[in-house]
Scaffold this active site. Structure first.
Site, PDB file in Angstrom:
ATOM      1  N   GLU A   1      82.092  -2.123  12.548  1.00 37.55           N
ATOM      2  CA  GLU A   1      80.820  -2.286  11.833  1.00 37.55           C
ATOM      3  C   GLU A   1      80.641  -0.996  11.044  1.00 37.55           C
ATOM      4  O   GLU A   1      80.332   0.048  11.607  1.00 37.55           O
ATOM      5  CB  GLU A   1      79.676  -2.514  12.820  1.00 37.55           C
TER       6      GLU A   1
ATOM      7  N   GLU B   1      78.336   5.324   0.418  1.00 39.94           N
ATOM      8  CA  GLU B   1      77.188   5.356   1.318  1.00 39.94           C
ATOM      9  C   GLU B   1      76.803   6.805   1.596  1.00 39.94           C
ATOM     10  O   GLU B   1      77.640   7.611   1.988  1.00 39.94           O
ATOM     11  CB  GLU B   1      77.523   4.643   2.624  1.00 39.94           C
TER      12      GLU B   1
ATOM     13  N   CYS C   1      73.023   1.568   8.220  1.00 41.94           N
ATOM     14  CA  CYS C   1      74.083   0.942   7.427  1.00 41.94           C
ATOM     15  C   CYS C   1      73.490  -0.138   6.540  1.00 41.94           C
ATOM     16  O   CYS C   1      74.076  -0.500   5.514  1.00 41.94           O
ATOM     17  CB  CYS C   1      75.163   0.379   8.339  1.00 41.94           C
TER      18      CYS C   1
ATOM     19  N   LYS D   1      82.233   6.110  24.192  1.00 42.16           N
ATOM     20  CA  LYS D   1      82.363   7.433  23.584  1.00 42.16           C
ATOM     21  C   LYS D   1      81.066   7.654  22.802  1.00 42.16           C
ATOM     22  O   LYS D   1      80.845   7.084  21.746  1.00 42.16           O
ATOM     23  CB  LYS D   1      83.587   7.478  22.689  1.00 42.16           C
TER      24      LYS D   1
END
Length: 498
Positions: free
Chosen positions: A262, A395, A296, A187
């Site tokens: 993740e 974040e 990240c 995807k």
């Protein structure tokens, strides 16, 4: 839409007017819907993309389920050879792939080439594991009994990727999933359909059978969710936000599917009083601002000892003000991926300032010649944010970092570990004892001494603790543990019947 004849030379430079779903022939969404992919550097449309729905996903899963047994029946060496052919094709078409990455992300061709090279290296590494697909042989307490452990495929793998490093993200998931004998459905991120399309073209050219590797496009709620929810998807591997990761873990967990997450990071970089400050500044710039901070592993919490804080701050601000933002190879980073994310991070900066934080530089959208219409954010350094403020614990995924003054090593470690995340961390020091103590005490999946918080290699595992993931690791041989299961085998023989 027509498909080029198999004998025609591959052309990844002509972008289809509508990016299709792929894997057993190209197809648009069953209901014909599309969405527009926008260039983040200009805000202008690049192409239309198939907007898949549940019906498209279910048909894709059915094809994957039917194709998987024959793929699994090939030797792992043969599967590795086919994956090596994909990597070789990626090498041959490196410039075309990099151009697609640059176009859909807004990053420079130089950076896009580096990302493409990383994806190619991942392909070669995983292909090589086809000849090292190690299990285990051991002893038994009973005579005339052999014991071993071998890997077996899971079935259909659902792969959901982020947009920050699109071709590398495809490679990290697709190569090990396929090597292990699964069929795989990618995807693609709605923000980066071009690189996913290119990989699908090359996979078919390399000889991956129809249905074994497929790409679907669309939005998370319409295309990603049905993939996660389907009972025939044995493993879901997701890279993205914590919010979506929690939903995936809960949803797939109810049917006991395997889930690899993740997720985010709020990564600390500690600058000690004995650090090489120029080196620390250089690595801080890369950690905080490269790839527009869309990592990240970005260095978003810079913890600086009080003794060198003012000097380091002055050096960092001066260096940051020299950064060039744009899409050229001479620029340091480009736009963020879409307008929604840009507005979200700027709003977070505004809330931090309202709560008492100070902006040392940046904090705004860049406009004017070369920027109008694009989603460019100035490199931003924030000071005087509280350790527990929203901006210190969430974040932002943009070119924004925060400076904190800390008293000493003990306070730095305590603050570094006081986070919802635990992905990467770095320390700058010339003291070996301090560096080794940091490695032992930092709560992170990756620890770096005298370097950046980012950077991973194909043969090394990457992942984190707490809200940074759920314990699995991607890249390295550890990725094979995500996409395979273990089978314990006993063989009993009778020497009297020799």
């Amino acid at each position: 839409m027509t498909t080029a004849a198999a004998t025609a030379p591959l052309d990844l430079t002509s972008i289809p007017s509508v990016i299709p779903n792929q894997g057993a022939g190209d197809r648009l969404a069953a209901d014909g819907r599309t969405f527009t992919k926008v260039d983040p550097a200009t805000g202008k449309a690049i192409c239309e993309v198939a907007r898949s729905s549940r019906a498209d996903v279910e048909a894709t899963i059915a094809r994957a389920k039917a194709a998987q047994p024959a793929w699994a029946s090939l030797t792992v060496v043969k599967r590795g050879d086919i994956l090596r052919q994909i990597a070789q094709l990626m090498q041959q078409h490196r410039e075309a792939i990099a151009a697609l990455v640059a176009k859909e992300t807004g990053k420079s061709l130089k950076d896009a080439r580096g990302e493409t090279d990383a994806a190619i290296e991942m392909g070669f590494f995983v292909a090589g594991e086809g000849r090292r697909f190690y299990g285990q042989t051991t002893t038994s307490a009973q005579p005339n009994k052999s014991a071993m452990v071998m890997r077996q495929p899971l079935g259909v793998a659902g792969l959901i990727i982020a947009a920050n490093t699109p071709i590398a993200n495809v490679a990290w998931k697709a190569f090990p999933a396929l090597l292990c004998g699964n069929s795989a459905i990618l995807k693609a991120s709605e923000d980066t359909p071009l690189s996913a399309w290119a990989f699908g073209v090359l996979a078919k050219e390399a000889g991956v059978p129809d249905g074994v590797y497929q790409t679907i496009h669309g939005f998370g709620e319409e295309a990603g969710a049905p993939l996660v929810e389907h009972e025939d998807v044995a493993v879901v591997s997701f890279t993205g936000s914590c919010e979506v990761g929690r939903w995936i873990a809960e949803t797939a967990g109810r049917r006991l599917a395997k889930v690899c997450l993740e997720l985010g990071g709020k990564n600390p970089l500690i600058v000690c009083d004995d650090a090489d400050l120029q080196n620390a500044v250089t690595w801080t710039l890369g950690s905080a601002f490269s790839n527009a901070g869309q990592r990240c592993a970005a260095g978003s919490r810079i913890l600086v000892f009080d003794a060198v804080y003012d000097r380091f701050k002055a050096m960092l601000v001066e260096a940051t003000n020299k950064l060039k933002v744009g899409t050229a190879d001479t620029d340091d980073y480009g736009p963020v991926i879409n307008e929604q994310q840009m507005q979200g991070m700027l709003a977070a900066v505004a809330r931090a300032k309202a709560a008492g934080a100070t902006t040392l530089t940046g904090g705004e959208r860049l406009t004017g010649p070369g920027y109008d219409g694009g989603f460019f954010v100035a490199p931003t350094i924030i000071e005087h944010a509280g350790f527990n403020d929203e901006i210190s614990r969430t974040e932002l995924f943009g070119p924004i970092t925060i400076l904190y003054r800390v008293k000493d090593f003990e306070e730095a470690i305590a603050i570094a570990n006081d986070s919802p995340f635990g992905l990467t961390a770095s320390i700058h020091t010339t003291n070996l004892h301090r560096a080794m103590t940091f490695i032992g005490r930092i709560q992170a999946g990756v620890a770096v001494v005298n370097g950046g918080t980012y950077g991973s290699e194909p043969h090394m595992p990457f992942g984190g603790l707490r809200q940074s993931g759920n314990g699995w690791r991607e890249a390295g041989t550890q990725a094979l543990d995500v996409y395979s299961d273990l089978k314990t085998v006993y063989i009993i023989h009778n020497p009297e019947r020799v």
